[in-house]
Design a protein around this motif. Sequence first.
Motif, PDB file in Angstrom:
ATOM      1  N   TRP A 231       0.667  -1.246   0.120  1.00  0.00           N
ATOM      2  CA  TRP A 231      -0.141  -0.048   0.065  1.00  0.00           C
ATOM      3  C   TRP A 231       0.728   1.340   0.087  1.00  0.00           C
ATOM      4  CZ3 TRP A 231      -5.124   0.617  -0.685  1.00  0.00           C
ATOM      5  CH2 TRP A 231      -5.929  -0.558  -0.544  1.00  0.00           C
ATOM      6  N   ARG A 232       0.273   2.504  -0.501  1.00  0.00           N
ATOM      7  CA  ARG A 232       0.983   3.421  -0.611  1.00  0.00           C
ATOM      8  C   ARG A 232       0.125   4.555  -0.315  1.00  0.00           C
ATOM      9  NH1 ARG A 232       4.456   3.468  -6.191  1.00  0.00           N
ATOM     10  NH2 ARG A 232       2.413   4.185  -6.962  1.00  0.00           N
ATOM     11  N   LYS A 233       0.670   5.841   0.117  1.00  0.00           N
ATOM     12  CA  LYS A 233      -0.018   6.971   0.420  1.00  0.00           C
ATOM     13  C   LYS A 233       0.801   8.084  -0.087  1.00  0.00           C
ATOM     14  CE  LYS A 233      -2.059   9.768   4.250  1.00  0.00           C
ATOM     15  NZ  LYS A 233      -1.917  10.144   5.663  1.00  0.00           N
ATOM     16  N   ASP A 234       0.055   8.975  -0.920  1.00  0.00           N
ATOM     17  CA  ASP A 234       0.870  10.168  -1.496  1.00  0.00           C
ATOM     18  C   ASP A 234       2.205   9.723  -1.941  1.00  0.00           C
ATOM     19  OD1 ASP A 234      -1.310  11.710  -0.481  1.00  0.00           O
ATOM     20  OD2 ASP A 234      -0.368  12.284   1.386  1.00  0.00           O
ATOM     21  N   GLY A 235       2.212   8.547  -2.777  1.00  0.00           N
ATOM     22  CA  GLY A 235       3.445   8.066  -3.351  1.00  0.00           C
ATOM     23  C   GLY A 235       4.505   7.514  -2.256  1.00  0.00           C
ATOM     24  N   GLU A 236       4.076   7.585  -1.225  1.00  0.00           N
ATOM     25  CA  GLU A 236       5.137   7.059   0.009  1.00  0.00           C
ATOM     26  C   GLU A 236       4.728   5.332   0.359  1.00  0.00           C
ATOM     27  OE1 GLU A 236       8.144   8.087   0.613  1.00  0.00           O
ATOM     28  OE2 GLU A 236       8.024   9.760  -0.628  1.00  0.00           O
ATOM     29  N   VAL A 266      -7.864   6.061   9.137  1.00  0.00           N
ATOM     30  CA  VAL A 266      -7.867   6.960   7.844  1.00  0.00           C
ATOM     31  C   VAL A 266      -9.121   7.623   7.828  1.00  0.00           C
ATOM     32  CG1 VAL A 266      -8.005   6.482   5.366  1.00  0.00           C
ATOM     33  CG2 VAL A 266      -6.324   4.980   6.908  1.00  0.00           C
ATOM     34  N   LYS A 267      -9.144   8.930   7.660  1.00  0.00           N
ATOM     35  CA  LYS A 267     -10.260   9.866   7.438  1.00  0.00           C
ATOM     36  C   LYS A 267     -10.810   9.534   5.961  1.00  0.00           C
ATOM     37  CE  LYS A 267      -8.085  13.179  10.574  1.00  0.00           C
ATOM     38  NZ  LYS A 267      -7.448  14.998  10.519  1.00  0.00           N
ATOM     39  N   PRO A 268     -12.385   9.722   6.055  1.00  0.00           N
ATOM     40  CA  PRO A 268     -12.989   9.424   4.744  1.00  0.00           C
ATOM     41  C   PRO A 268     -12.325  10.291   3.668  1.00  0.00           C
ATOM     42  CG  PRO A 268     -14.477   9.292   6.476  1.00  0.00           C
ATOM     43  CD  PRO A 268     -13.139   9.812   7.238  1.00  0.00           C
ATOM     44  N   GLU A 269     -12.059  11.549   3.852  1.00  0.00           N
ATOM     45  CA  GLU A 269     -11.734  12.541   3.008  1.00  0.00           C
ATOM     46  C   GLU A 269     -10.260  12.213   2.332  1.00  0.00           C
ATOM     47  OE1 GLU A 269     -10.908  14.746   7.057  1.00  0.00           O
ATOM     48  OE2 GLU A 269     -12.511  13.319   6.126  1.00  0.00           O
ATOM     49  N   ASP A 270      -9.516  11.016   3.164  1.00  0.00           N
ATOM     50  CA  ASP A 270      -8.324  10.990   2.798  1.00  0.00           C
ATOM     51  C   ASP A 270      -8.046   9.642   1.986  1.00  0.00           C
ATOM     52  OD1 ASP A 270      -7.013  13.098   4.084  1.00  0.00           O
ATOM     53  OD2 ASP A 270      -6.661  12.263   5.783  1.00  0.00           O
ATOM     54  N   TRP A 271      -9.085   9.010   1.826  1.00  0.00           N
ATOM     55  CA  TRP A 271      -9.200   7.802   0.966  1.00  0.00           C
ATOM     56  C   TRP A 271      -8.394   7.795  -0.542  1.00  0.00           C
ATOM     57  CZ3 TRP A 271     -12.857   3.255   1.145  1.00  0.00           C
ATOM     58  CH2 TRP A 271     -13.082   2.943   2.638  1.00  0.00           C
ATOM     59  N   GLY A 272      -8.668   8.900  -1.055  1.00  0.00           N
ATOM     60  CA  GLY A 272      -8.044   9.131  -2.180  1.00  0.00           C
ATOM     61  C   GLY A 272      -6.500   9.196  -2.588  1.00  0.00           C
ATOM     62  N   ARG A 273      -6.015   9.404  -1.276  1.00  0.00           N
ATOM     63  CA  ARG A 273      -4.425   9.480  -1.339  1.00  0.00           C
ATOM     64  C   ARG A 273      -3.775   7.988  -1.021  1.00  0.00           C
ATOM     65  NH1 ARG A 273      -3.718  13.460   3.868  1.00  0.00           N
ATOM     66  NH2 ARG A 273      -1.768  13.039   3.418  1.00  0.00           N
ATOM     67  N   ASP A 292     -11.085   2.886  -3.164  1.00  0.00           N
ATOM     68  CA  ASP A 292     -12.257   3.730  -3.594  1.00  0.00           C
ATOM     69  C   ASP A 292     -13.351   2.782  -3.057  1.00  0.00           C
ATOM     70  OD1 ASP A 292     -14.435   4.804  -4.710  1.00  0.00           O
ATOM     71  OD2 ASP A 292     -13.690   5.025  -6.730  1.00  0.00           O
ATOM     72  N   LYS A 293     -14.433   3.509  -2.131  1.00  0.00           N
ATOM     73  CA  LYS A 293     -15.424   2.623  -1.667  1.00  0.00           C
ATOM     74  C   LYS A 293     -16.340   2.000  -2.900  1.00  0.00           C
ATOM     75  CE  LYS A 293     -15.992   5.069   2.865  1.00  0.00           C
ATOM     76  NZ  LYS A 293     -16.897   5.744   3.741  1.00  0.00           N
ATOM     77  N   ALA A 294     -16.488   2.813  -3.894  1.00  0.00           N
ATOM     78  CA  ALA A 294     -17.244   2.200  -5.092  1.00  0.00           C
ATOM     79  C   ALA A 294     -16.872   0.777  -5.520  1.00  0.00           C
ATOM     80  CB  ALA A 294     -17.388   3.354  -6.046  1.00  0.00           C
ATOM     81  N   VAL A 295     -15.483   0.636  -5.350  1.00  0.00           N
ATOM     82  CA  VAL A 295     -15.125  -0.519  -6.079  1.00  0.00           C
ATOM     83  C   VAL A 295     -14.764  -1.590  -4.967  1.00  0.00           C
ATOM     84  CG1 VAL A 295     -14.239   0.665  -7.930  1.00  0.00           C
ATOM     85  CG2 VAL A 295     -12.670   0.224  -5.848  1.00  0.00           C
TER      86      VAL A 295
END
Length: 352
Positions: A231-236, A266-273, A292-295
């Motif tokens: 897993w990666r967050k913000d490229g890290e 993990v905050k909901p608004e940070d999922w995209g990271r 992504d919650k949708a997938v």
Amino acid sequence: MKKIFVLLLLCHGSSSVKHSLQYFFTASSGVQSLPDLLGVVQIDNVTMGSCDTSTKTLAPRQGWVNRYLDDDPDQRKYYTEECFEIEPEFFKATINHLKQEFHLSAGVHILQRLSGCEWDDETGNVTGFYQFAYNGEDFISLDLKTLTWMPLKPQADVLKPRWDDDKAVTNYIANFITQICPEWLKRSLQYGKSSLTRINRPSVSLLQKDPSSPVSCHATGFYPDRALMFWRKDGEDLHEDVEYGEILPNHDGSFQTSVNLDLSSVKPEDWGRYECVFLLSGVKEEIITKLDKAVIRSNSEKPTDMTVPITATVVVVALVIAVTVFMVYKKKKAKRRPYYLDNSTELSMALN
């Protein structure tokens, strides 16, 4: 360390590869649901074939194996004799000796042997291995540098001088592992080239048991097994709140693996990271799956395409491991007596 491994993985197409030919034999006593002896042959961790004393037949697991053995009847004869004549007699006699030394007439007993070789297709270097385990514990192995037996448990000390004195058997083993095994491995790689050197990209899905459970990034159907998933967050790369799964075989010779991400922090608004990254040897580009919650698919849906059956061989091995662990746990409460084989006659018969 991970970055170094990623670099090696991505450069794999132009670097050397270590190929392996491995023989697994598992003998059991006191387990009615298992055959007396089970043998499995693997090349590069892919099962080529198996045999057991209940069927009395060789069972190729890859389409090219029959053609390979048809073109080499001596090798087919070797495997047939090993599986149904030599090894069953050897393993049965050895287990009986061990039971006598432990003064045990009943119960479950498991004797295993792993042998084979590795070959580097660039340097040509060959390494071999030949070792035994008894009831889930390493027992004794052959040191190919000194051609002497190395006890891995104190109980095996008495075997060392007896087996060391049998130079004919030791030399036969060393010759098979360092000379015959590599040649058979190279020939097998040629026959099974289209299968063993193929590259299959995985199907990647996000799974979650319930909203409070970790999200599992699951990849299946890939080949070879030289892969990395994280897993990666913000490229890290992420190291906290991440649980890595093992690379496991599928029924069709491909592999599967997974890596879990704990969402509790993990905050909901940070999922995209967040994103799941899969790297496969021979494939330069990353396979990325965004969080992504949708997938996300719930395990309660039981999707049929994600159900990965495993071979009967793996089931048997899993059962053997379970039984072995149980027996080891029970035996820890009792004082063990040293055990030995009266002589190396059975080993000689197994290897002649």
